[in-house]
Scaffold this motif. Structure first.
Motif: not given
Lengths: 606, 394
Positions: A18, A21-22, A25, A507, A511-513, B77, B110
């Motif tokens: 888990h 997976v986080i 991201c 976010r 919006a991605g990083w 997630f 976006l």
């Protein structure tokens, strides 16, 4: 809670999956680990390496130590601390270092505190103008003043251009011209603005109601000063004293300019000389000693600041500014401040500036004035036959200064902001804590020791990295590492003020990083980024320690160029170059103040 | 138009510390207006952030519309940026370097919407939230209420199925709160969006939500309609947390407590350590002893503007070591003097019994003839709050 496992039905494997997976991201953790690796290489590795060098036989020392290069040895420690040479090569320089550091620290504390009190708590005339004027020396390289001193007070002990005093017919003794006395004077002048900034800031925050409360209870003025003001100011006073001491221990340029003619050595100049004579093992010991003293001092400071925090915070809300009337002391006090401006700013800069337009020092005749040293051509000197503004050496040095220091500062600024980001956002606490500490570490290490450490690590090839000595890359890397404390502090404080909501809301908007970085974080932190670039730039442009050890003639920069001119006794040209450096530093500082709107003092404290 | 299911979700921030959220389950229906209510630090904001995807779970599962957003056991997630859930922050979190228009437009860009569609949507939002004329201002040039409207517009422009609000009214002043409350209710009705908001303010919760989930120390205490929560508190915490001034709690074993219960028509067989809760507005004071009221002394009268708080002291009872202080609120101008003697009755609906473990214990009606008489007496005076005409009583 005595619960051992939070969720007994989950296997560790499930929990880790888990988490993975986080983490996938969000690249924050990955970037944090990357930064940690870079700083481990740039900051931790050189320092660890030089500590090893202390105990390792160096190439060329096989005969002396009786073992092969790379073997363990106690030879260097013994030679420095306990040999027949010790008193000359170590104990005398150590004594000189302590003498100079402690005396100039005490003097600057006393004078600086008085000036800070006059500027902040009294109705001193012209205090606004004076508070700017008195800070100017802080923006200039320390050895500007050392050069000014030699320009004015040099005697006939060494050749070349005479000093103004000599030219006017006064023969000064050596102790006035060179060695401990002028070094202390110059370093004191250099640290006074530092004390004014730090102590003045603390005084400004000290609520005058606290003093008035004391007076209301019947305490006399002296009693109030002794029982209320001094105890409350003690943390700030101690802190400035320790910071000054730690800086003074590693100061290289001033004792180098003023001490050389009379063999007045400090630890820093001894280190330089050891490197210059290929005694790398001994140099490592010197660097180690400077390092240990610097770290110990600043650790003491950190510990004391923590102690002080217990009572330092109360009462800032109702802080009220009430100035004391100086009464009959007004005139003497103003005179004192004006004298300090004259000694600290006008006289040295004036002397330097005048010396660059005079053929012979100290002779004020029209025929003696010239612009040759700036824009002359075909001068009757051996080298440097043009004025500096027309000489290619100057422009080459200026260009490499600006390109090397500039590119390093841009990298340091970006790394600093990234560090700030990671420190505040890292999901793993150990990453943020270790990043914060490792980027601050070079602050504990005097520049000259750090340069020596860098040299030992990067002068020889290590794995895929070739030997970097003699290339601009080593300077570039050393500058980045050396400036990280300022850049990362700027980044961390900027990111702390931003808070996470602004980014979180982007976010949620999808919006991605990378998008968050470029559309939200960077535009908001534009000014912080400029500061994080400019601060290292100024400090790099005026710095000497790193360049003197890591630069070679091929990578000449303004500071090494001017030091070489000094060594060759081209006094006027050297002074002209130094003035140019001072000018760049001065304008840069003013630019930062304009951009951030905050004074220098806040930047110093964070 | 979405539903959310929280399945036994837990959040531990630090190992060895009590969890911020401890095995909470709830079902949020499509189109619900759900409030998570609790004191600060109860874990309500954490729940909101976990639904948004800004925090991850330590255990459990969150599902929205059949899509698993977070599941620890299965290792799933979805990050916040891919959940398409709207969140309005308590601080509004407007981007300070963008104008109002650019703020609203950001998410649409976006999404890759073409310029003319973006323009149309932004204009729509601006009209709907009544922020015309502010399009080119920067957040720093807006008042708090305007900032909140922009934050709402920015979120609603994305047309989220789920809208999360963090303390939506707490940063506003009194008059703005009222108009914003009306605005949020209108938006909920107009869009039919599922709205979840968190607050520590019971007024905000009671007036806005159709469903309230009360939290304390990370655990869910009760879920129900505002009326459920107030009239049938599941436990002592809910009873004490909701209501202003808070409910009076006295030991149920004391003689006055037993008398009050008996006189309201309830049986008095008790477990040890039970507590009796009395809502301040359900207290009835009379000058006559004929209604078998408990004798009390008026200890203080505090006007609060349009209403009064009357503090009472019950005579000390031999079974209890402490004198009982009670608080009574009324909207009828009191005709009492400080120090005066009065007789206390309590309306049956204002009375709640709690067990030693804090759980609600249903009060059972007794049907003895004597109790019937009491009950009639209590009911005779209980309409007092609605029709303040029986002046001879107080």
């Amino acid at each position: 809670m005595t619960e051992i496992s939070h969720s007994p039905h989950l296997s560790p494997l499930q929990k880790w999956r888990h988490r993975l997976v986080i983490a996938k991201c969000d690249p924050t953790l990955l970037i944090g680990l990357g930064l940690l690796f870079v700083f481990a290489w740039l900051i931790a590795a050189p320092i660890i390496n030089i500590l090893f060098e202390v105990f390792t036989v160096q190439t060329g020392d096989e005969m002396r130590t009786g073992s092969d290069a790379g073997q363990m040895t106690g030879y260097y420690l013994e030679r420095v601390f306990a040999s027949r040479m010790s008193s000359i090569i170590f104990w005398k320089p150590l004594w000189n270092t302590l003498l100079v550091s402690i005396t100039s620290m005490l003097l600057s504390m006393v004078i600086g505190s008085i000036l800070a009190w006059l500027l902040v708590r009294t109705n001193l005339m012209g205090r606004r103008w004076l508070s700017t004027a008195l800070i100017i020396p802080f923006m200039l390289p320390a050895w500007t003043f050392a050069l000014a001193w030699t320009t004015l007070f040099k005697n006939a002990t060494i050749g070349g251009q005479p000093g103004w005093a000599e030219a006017m017919g006064y023969q000064l003794p050596d102790w006035v011209s060179y060695g401990a006395f002028p070094t202390i004077v110059i370093m004191t002048l250099n640290y006074i603005p530092f004390v004014i900034l730090l102590v003045g800031n603390a005084l400004r925050r000290l609520d005058s109601q606290l003093e008035e409360a004391g007076q209301m209870l019947g305490a006399s003025r002296g009693r109030v000063a002794l029982s209320i003001v001094f105890p409350l100011m003690r943390p700030a006073l101690m802190s400035s004293a320790l910071l000054i001491f730690a800086d003074a221990i590693g100061e290289f340029s001033v004792p180098y300019v003023l001490g050389l003619p009379v063999q007045f050595d400090t630890l820093a100049t001894s280190l330089y000389r050891a490197i210059g004579t290929q005694q790398n093992g001994v140099a490592a010991v010197f660097a180690g000693v400077i390092l240990v003293v610097g770290i110990a001092t600043l650790a003491l400071d950190t510990w004391m600041m923590r102690e002080a925090r217990r009572f330092a915070i109360i009462g800032s809300k109702g802080a009220m500014e009430r100035r004391q009337s100086l009464g009959w002391l007004q005139w003497p006090a103003t005179l004192l401040a004006l004298i300090m401006v004259f000694i600290g700013v006008i006289a040295p800069l004036g002397a330097l500036a005048l010396s660059t337009v005079m053929h012979l020092p100290g002779r004020f005749e029209l025929s003696n004035f010239t612009l040759d040293y700036w824009i002359g051509t075909n001068l009757d000197t051996v080298a440097l036959r043009n004025g500096i503004l027309l000489s290619s050496e100057f422009w080459n040095a200026a260009w490499s200064s600006i390109s090397i220091v500039g590119s390093a500062s841009i990298c340091a600024g970006i790394l600093g902001l990234l560090t700030g980001y990671i420190v505040l956002r890292s999901p793993l606490k150990f990453v943020s804590v270790s990043l914060r500490q490792i980027t601050f570490f070079p602050y504990l290490v005097p520049g000259i020791a750090f340069a020596a450490a860098f040299l030992t690590l990067f002068a020889v090839p290590h794995g895929p990295i070739p030997a970097l000595y003699g290339t601009p890359i080593i300077l570039f890397l050393a500058l980045i590492a050396d400036q990280m404390p300022f850049a990362s502090r700027a980044g961390i404080s900027a990111m702390t003020q931003l808070g996470s909501d602004v980014e979180d809301s982007a976010r949620v908007a999808g919006a991605g990083w990378l998008r968050r970085m470029f559309s939200i974080i960077l535009p908001i932190q534009r000014n912080a980024l400029v500061t994080a670039v400019l601060m290292p730039f100024i400090s790099g442009i005026k710095g000497v320690s790193l360049f003197i050890i890591l630069a070679v003639p091929a990578t000449d920069v303004l500071t090494t160029f001017s030091i070489r001119l000094i060594d060759f006794n081209y006094t006027q040209a050297a002074n002209a170059v130094v003035l140019m450096i001072a000018l760049i530093a001065l304008f840069g500082t003013i630019l930062i103040n304009r951009l951030t709107g905050t004074g220098l003092a806040q930047g110093l404290e964070s | 138009m979405s539903n959310i299911t929280l399945n036994n979700i837990s959040k531990y921030y630090t190992k060895g510390h009590p969890p911020a959220v401890d095995q909470v389950s709830m079902e949020i229906q499509d189109g619900a207006f759900m409030c998570v209510l609790g004191p600060s630090g109860c874990g309500k904001s954490t729940i909101l952030r976990m639904i948004a995807g800004l925090e991850h779970l330590t255990d459990g599962e969150i599902v929205a519309d059949g899509r698993v957003l977070d599941n620890v056991a299965k290792g799933l997630f979805i990050p916040a940026e891919k959940r398409h859930i709207g969140l309005v922050f308590q601080s509004y979190a407007l981007w300070p370097h963008m104008t109002v228009t650019r703020n609203i437009e950001f998410g649409l860009r976006l999404k890759g919407l073409p310029a003319h569609e973006r323009k149309k949507l932004v204009a729509e939002m601006i009209t709907m939230l009544k922020i015309e004329g502010l399009e080119d201002r920067y957040p720093a040039q807006l008042s708090g209420g305007q900032q909140q409207r922009v934050a709402l517009a920015r979120t609603l422009a994305m047309n989220p199925g789920i809208l999360l609000l963090d303390e939506p009214l707490s940063n506003l002043d009194a008059s703005l709160r009222l108009s914003m409350r009306a605005e949020l209710t209108r938006l909920h009705q107009e869009f039919g969006t599922t709205i979840v908001f968190v607050t520590h303010d019971q007024w905000e919760a009671m007036t806005l939500a159709t469903q309230i989930a009360v939290m304390n120390k990370g655990t869910l205490q009760q879920i129900g309609t505002p009326d459920d929560i107030y009239e049938r508190p599941a436990n002592r915490f809910v009873a004490e947390f909701i209501g202003n001034p808070p409910i009076n709690m006295i030991s149920a074993e004391t003689k006055p407590a037993q008398q009050l219960m008996q006189q309201a028509g309830f049986s008095t067989s008790l477990t040890e350590g039970a507590l009796l809760g009395l809502r301040p507005e359900g207290l009835l004071l009379s000058k006559e002893a004929s209604l078998s009221g408990v004798p009390v002394t008026i200890s203080d009268i505090l006007p609060t503007g349009g209403a009064w708080i009357i503090e009472l002291t019950m005579a000390q009872d031999d079974t209890s070591t402490m004198p009982s202080h009670l608080v009574h609120t009324t909207q009828i101008p009191p005709r009492w003097q400080r120090g005066e003697q009065a007789y206390l009755n309590v309306a049956s609906h204002a009375m709640h019994l709690f067990d030693t473990d804090g759980k609600r214990k249903p009060l059972t009606l007794t049907l003895t003839p004597k109790a019937k008489t009491y009950r009639t007496a209590a009911d005779r005076i209980s309409p007092v709050f609605n029709q303040p005409k029986i002046e001879d009583i107080s």
